[in-house]
Structure formats: structure tokens, C-alpha cells
Design an enzyme around this catalytic site. Sequence first.
Site, mmCIF file in Angstrom:
data_model
loop_
_atom_site.group_PDB
_atom_site.id
_atom_site.type_symbol
_atom_site.label_atom_id
_atom_site.label_comp_id
_atom_site.label_asym_id
_atom_site.label_seq_id
_atom_site.Cartn_x
_atom_site.Cartn_y
_atom_site.Cartn_z
ATOM 1 N N THR A 1 -4.598 5.058 9.793
ATOM 2 C CA THR A 1 -3.494 4.422 9.492
ATOM 3 C C THR A 1 -2.478 5.452 8.938
ATOM 4 O O THR A 1 -2.757 6.718 8.574
ATOM 5 C CB THR A 1 -3.863 3.588 8.069
ATOM 6 O OG1 THR A 1 -4.676 2.526 8.599
ATOM 7 C CG2 THR A 1 -2.479 2.969 7.314
ATOM 8 N N ARG B 1 -7.702 -10.569 11.431
ATOM 9 C CA ARG B 1 -8.124 -9.793 9.707
ATOM 10 C C ARG B 1 -6.814 -9.121 9.523
ATOM 11 O O ARG B 1 -6.558 -8.406 10.513
ATOM 12 C CB ARG B 1 -9.312 -8.927 9.882
ATOM 13 C CG ARG B 1 -9.578 -7.963 8.803
ATOM 14 C CD ARG B 1 -9.191 -6.858 8.996
ATOM 15 N NE ARG B 1 -9.654 -5.554 7.740
ATOM 16 C CZ ARG B 1 -8.955 -4.557 7.642
ATOM 17 N NH1 ARG B 1 -7.988 -4.035 8.310
ATOM 18 N NH2 ARG B 1 -9.539 -3.688 6.523
ATOM 19 N N VAL B 2 -6.318 -8.946 8.224
ATOM 20 C CA VAL B 2 -5.330 -8.288 7.751
ATOM 21 C C VAL B 2 -5.968 -7.323 6.569
ATOM 22 O O VAL B 2 -6.542 -7.802 5.687
ATOM 23 C CB VAL B 2 -4.407 -9.039 7.324
ATOM 24 C CG1 VAL B 2 -3.245 -8.354 6.544
ATOM 25 C CG2 VAL B 2 -3.780 -10.122 8.304
ATOM 26 N N GLY B 3 -5.590 -6.138 6.640
ATOM 27 C CA GLY B 3 -6.132 -5.149 5.650
ATOM 28 C C GLY B 3 -5.150 -5.089 4.697
ATOM 29 O O GLY B 3 -4.121 -5.711 4.201
ATOM 30 N N ASP B 4 -5.389 -3.969 3.982
ATOM 31 C CA ASP B 4 -4.411 -3.685 2.734
ATOM 32 C C ASP B 4 -3.036 -3.083 3.100
ATOM 33 O O ASP B 4 -2.034 -3.090 2.486
ATOM 34 C CB ASP B 4 -5.210 -2.585 1.689
ATOM 35 C CG ASP B 4 -5.033 -1.005 2.651
ATOM 36 O OD1 ASP B 4 -5.750 -1.225 3.632
ATOM 37 O OD2 ASP B 4 -4.665 -0.152 2.087
ATOM 38 N N THR C 1 -4.156 4.850 2.452
ATOM 39 C CA THR C 1 -4.995 4.523 3.597
ATOM 40 C C THR C 1 -6.520 4.617 3.128
ATOM 41 O O THR C 1 -6.805 5.022 2.063
ATOM 42 C CB THR C 1 -4.689 5.660 4.752
ATOM 43 O OG1 THR C 1 -5.756 5.534 5.590
ATOM 44 C CG2 THR C 1 -5.185 7.108 3.951
ATOM 45 N N GLY C 2 -7.378 4.123 4.158
ATOM 46 C CA GLY C 2 -8.831 3.928 3.585
ATOM 47 C C GLY C 2 -9.361 2.690 4.051
ATOM 48 O O GLY C 2 -8.647 1.838 4.631
ATOM 49 N N GLY D 1 -9.958 -0.990 3.731
ATOM 50 C CA GLY D 1 -8.813 -1.667 3.103
ATOM 51 C C GLY D 1 -9.464 -2.978 2.199
ATOM 52 O O GLY D 1 -8.438 -3.248 1.299
HETATM 53 N N1 ASP Z 1 -6.471 0.450 5.220
HETATM 54 C C1 ASP Z 1 -6.632 0.204 6.581
HETATM 55 C C2 ASP Z 1 -7.025 -1.158 6.769
HETATM 56 O O1 ASP Z 1 -7.927 -1.487 6.304
HETATM 57 C C3 ASP Z 1 -7.405 1.168 7.605
HETATM 58 C C4 ASP Z 1 -6.900 2.556 7.538
HETATM 59 O O2 ASP Z 1 -6.298 2.949 6.404
HETATM 60 O O3 ASP Z 1 -7.025 3.397 8.358
HETATM 61 O O4 ASP Z 1 -6.735 -1.800 8.081
#
Ligand code: ASP
Length: 322
Positions: free
Chosen positions: A181, A209-212, A232-233, A235
Site C-alpha cells: 500500500t 472486502r475493504v481494509g483500513d 500500511t500493514g 488492515g
Molecule cells: N492495509 C492494507 C489493507 O489491509 C494493506 C497494505 O497496507 O498493504 O488493505
Amino acid sequence: MTRSPILLVHGGAWDIPADQLEAHEQGVFDALQTGWSVLERGGSALDAIEAAVTAMEDDPAFDAGRGSFLTRDGRVQLDALIMDGATLRAGGVACVERIRNPIQAARLVLDKSHHVYFVAQGAEQFAASHGLPLVDNSELVLDRERERLAEAQRRERTGVPDPTFSGSPSQESSETQSHDTVGAIALDSQGRVAAATSTGGTLNKAPGRVGDSSLIGCGCYADNASAAVSLTGWGEPIMKLVLGKWATDRVLAGGSPEQVAPDAISYLHRRLGGHGGIILLAPDGRFGLAHNTPRMAWGVHTVDGPRVGTNLRERDADDPLP
Ligand code: ASP
């Protein structure tokens, strides 16, 4: 009072393999140059971060825009948020499949709508109605990602743990699995901060799906009363802790961004075993970066010039970032 501008970017936190380090460093460097050219000529933090994130969305090294990870059914599905700390205006899009630069769609939401967040076809229609071209989803899909998805699904079927599979990560694998990300935060010469985050999400994610990353206060937040942040990480834990807002609230309460950044990542790990990275910038110019993954692609541009790297944990104690 005129401020010295600052731009910070990240290109994901995970165990970036040796053969991809150069591409990640080059990508964050290019994004810094693009965003800095806006700040340098007196442009706004908002324009600078949009430009920096657009550059990383266009770079196939990252999991944003073209070249993103694929959903379980082989499509690119993108999420992005942009937020202006001076006004608290924000724009977000999620699950868009036909937009090459979702951060530009998010910016249109911020500028042109009294709503804050659009999803899926509604987001695409909104962006198109304001002049953003729609593309076929196949234009965003790379063969590299088709192969990566096939391998993740093969491992899933055979029960072999895959360090890059993030459909349902174990605590251990979340440290090393791919998280590319991108994000940018900036302070402009008029003292305004802004933040942007853009992602293709996690590999093999369920459609919808929606992440953070695109959720306000989770993977992105900006408020001139406190700070600007991009994360990032993995989510799901970041969302549950509303970690972006957690970090900016601590700056508001008097914490220094240098200390709050590692504290946020420690909190993520302590509470939910999460892994990730953060960039955090206060309107007075103090900033912090941290990650608990083996690597994070990062870049900082001040009036003294650009600096990029892929591992803050290995930095010498006597060579702290300014
Ligand atoms: N945080 C992002 C998600 O979970 C993934 C990422 O940081 O690469 O969608």
C-alpha cells in the site's frame, strides 16, 4: 507564518525481498520528487500528496493502481482516501474496479461532493461524471499478479503456509506477507497538513472486502489541530484499533510524533498481534516513522533534500531522522 514544507511517503511495510528493494526505493524517491515539486512552488499539501500518491499508483512496484494484488476472483479492486487537515474535508472511494488512479477519484469526492465516501459503481459513476476516464479492469491487471494469485490459491488448497498470502493471516505471517500500500502526508508553506492512502488491498481478498487504508481514522487521517498520518500493514487489526486517529489523538495530547509513531505500532502488536508501518507529521514540522515488519519503503523530503530507505529498524542510533 511561513513554514518549511515537509513531505513523507511510504510504499508498504513487509519483508520486501532483496530483488525488489531497488524498485521500492526508486518508487518512493520518484513520488517524493513529484510531490516536492508542488510544495516547492508554494502549492498546497493536498495537491502535493495527491501528486505523490498518483506517482506510486502509476508505479507497478506497489499495491496501488495498476499492478495491484488481485481479489479471489482475479480482479483489481481499489480503495483510497485523501484528507485535508486544514478544513477536515475528506474524500474516499472503495472497491473501484475501473479507475486507474483512485486517489484522483477520492480528491474529486473531497472537492465536488458534500458526501465523504463512495463505493463500487457509484464511486466510478461519480468520478466519470466529473471527467475521470473509466478503464477496463483488465488494463489494471498484470500477469505477475495473475501468477501470484494462482500460487497463493494453490498453497491455500494444499494447506502449505504462504508468507505472502493475506486472506486470513496468522500473527506470524502478517509480519512478512506482502503489503505494498502507498501513502503520503505533507505540511505546506502555509502550515496546512494533509494525508492520502491508496491500496489494492490484500492478496486473494474476498470481493467487496475493504481494509483500513481508505477508512477515515484507520489507515489515514489529517487534522491541523493534531497531525497527519498514513498507515500500511495488515488492515483488519488497524481498523479495529482506529489506529490513525489513535496516533493523532496522542499528538494532540502532547506526544511527540517521533515517539507516538513507534508507540502506535507497539500498541497494534500488543493488542492484536498486528504488523505494519506508520508515517506521522505534526503541523509544527515534527514527524515520526516506524514499522515492526522487517522492512518498510519510506521517503522524507525536507528543505534539506530527499532521503529514502527500506529499513528504519537498522538505522544507527546516532543517525536519527531530523
Ligand atoms: N492495509 C492494507 C489493507 O489491509 C494493506 C497494505 O497496507 O498493504 O488493505
